[in-house]
Scaffold this active site. Sequence first.
Site, PDB file in Angstrom:
ATOM      1  CD  GLU A  18       4.347   8.606  52.133  1.00 14.66           C
ATOM      2  OE1 GLU A  18       4.724   9.795  52.265  1.00 14.66           O
ATOM      3  OE2 GLU A  18       4.806   7.669  52.810  1.00 14.66           O
ATOM      4  CG  ASN A  60       7.078  12.761  52.353  1.00 13.90           C
ATOM      5  OD1 ASN A  60       6.424  13.046  53.353  1.00 13.90           O
ATOM      6  ND2 ASN A  60       6.968  11.604  51.727  1.00 13.90           N
ATOM      7  CG  ASP A  90      -0.804   6.530  60.460  1.00 10.29           C
ATOM      8  OD1 ASP A  90      -0.720   6.424  61.695  1.00 10.29           O
ATOM      9  OD2 ASP A  90      -0.132   7.342  59.803  1.00 10.29           O
TER      10      ASP A  90
END
Length: 247
Positions: free
Chosen positions: A143, A136, A67
Site C-alpha cells: 500500500e 491507490n 500475495d
Amino acid sequence: MKVVICSSYEEESMKAVEIFARRMREKPNIVLGLATGGTPVGTYKELIRLHKEEGLDFSQATTFNLDEYAGLSPSHPQSYRYFMDKNLFDEINIKKENTHILSGLAEDLEAECASFEERIASAGGIDLQLLGIGSNGHIAFNEPGTARNSRTHVVDLAESTIRDNARFFDDPSEVPRQALTMGIGTIMEAREIVLLASGGGKARAIANSVEGPVTEEVPASILQDHACVTFIVDKEGASLLKGNYQT
Ligand code: PGA
C-alpha cells in the site's frame, strides 16, 4: 518504461500473453510471478487456450504468486490459492508442487514470508512478473507508504483496498484485514515486469505511476526505476496520460 495502450480488455490480455508465451518458449523452465484480481483473468484464459490448442508447455515452469489473504484456507473461494487453481493451474500441465503461494494459515506468518523469499532465491529469481495495480497505486498488497526495499511481509490492508475487494465477498465484513505480500524490493528483482490495468478507476493511479514523481506514496511509480517494465493499459485506464504512447 514501455507503455502500450489497447482498445479493449481483450486486446490487453492478448498483448500480455504474447509476452508470456514468447518468454516461455525461450525458457521452458521459466520462473513466473503471477497475480490475482479481476484484471489477469483474461490473460489466464488465453494462456489456457494456448496450452490446450497450441501445446504451450508449463511442465517445467515454476510460479510464485504475489500475495495471499491472512486467515483464509486454500479451499476458501476467495483465497488466492483457490483463485489460481480455478483460473489457471487446474487447466494447464503445471506441476502443483512448482506453484508457490504464501500460506495465509501459517502459524508464524513472518516465518512463512521469510521461507517464501528463500524459495524464490533457490528457484533462481523471477524471470517474468505479472502485476495489477490498485486504484491507490498499490502493487501486490504494498500500500502507499511501503518502503521500496521491502521484502515479503505481513500487511494491514488499506481501507480503499478492502472496499475495492469487497465485491468478491458476500459481505464486505468478510474481507480479511491482513495479507501476506511480496515486498516492493522483491518485485523489483524480477528480471521483467508486465503490469496490466483496465478501466477508468485505474486512470489516476496509472498517470501517477507513469508520469508522476517516483515516490513510495505511489508504489507503482517505483517501477520507473526498473530496467524492463511494460504497462499494458486500455483506453479508459490510459485516459489521464499526457504523453504519446504505442497503441
Ligand atoms: P484488480 O486488482 O485486478 O481486481 O483490479 C488489482 C490490484 O488490486 O492489484
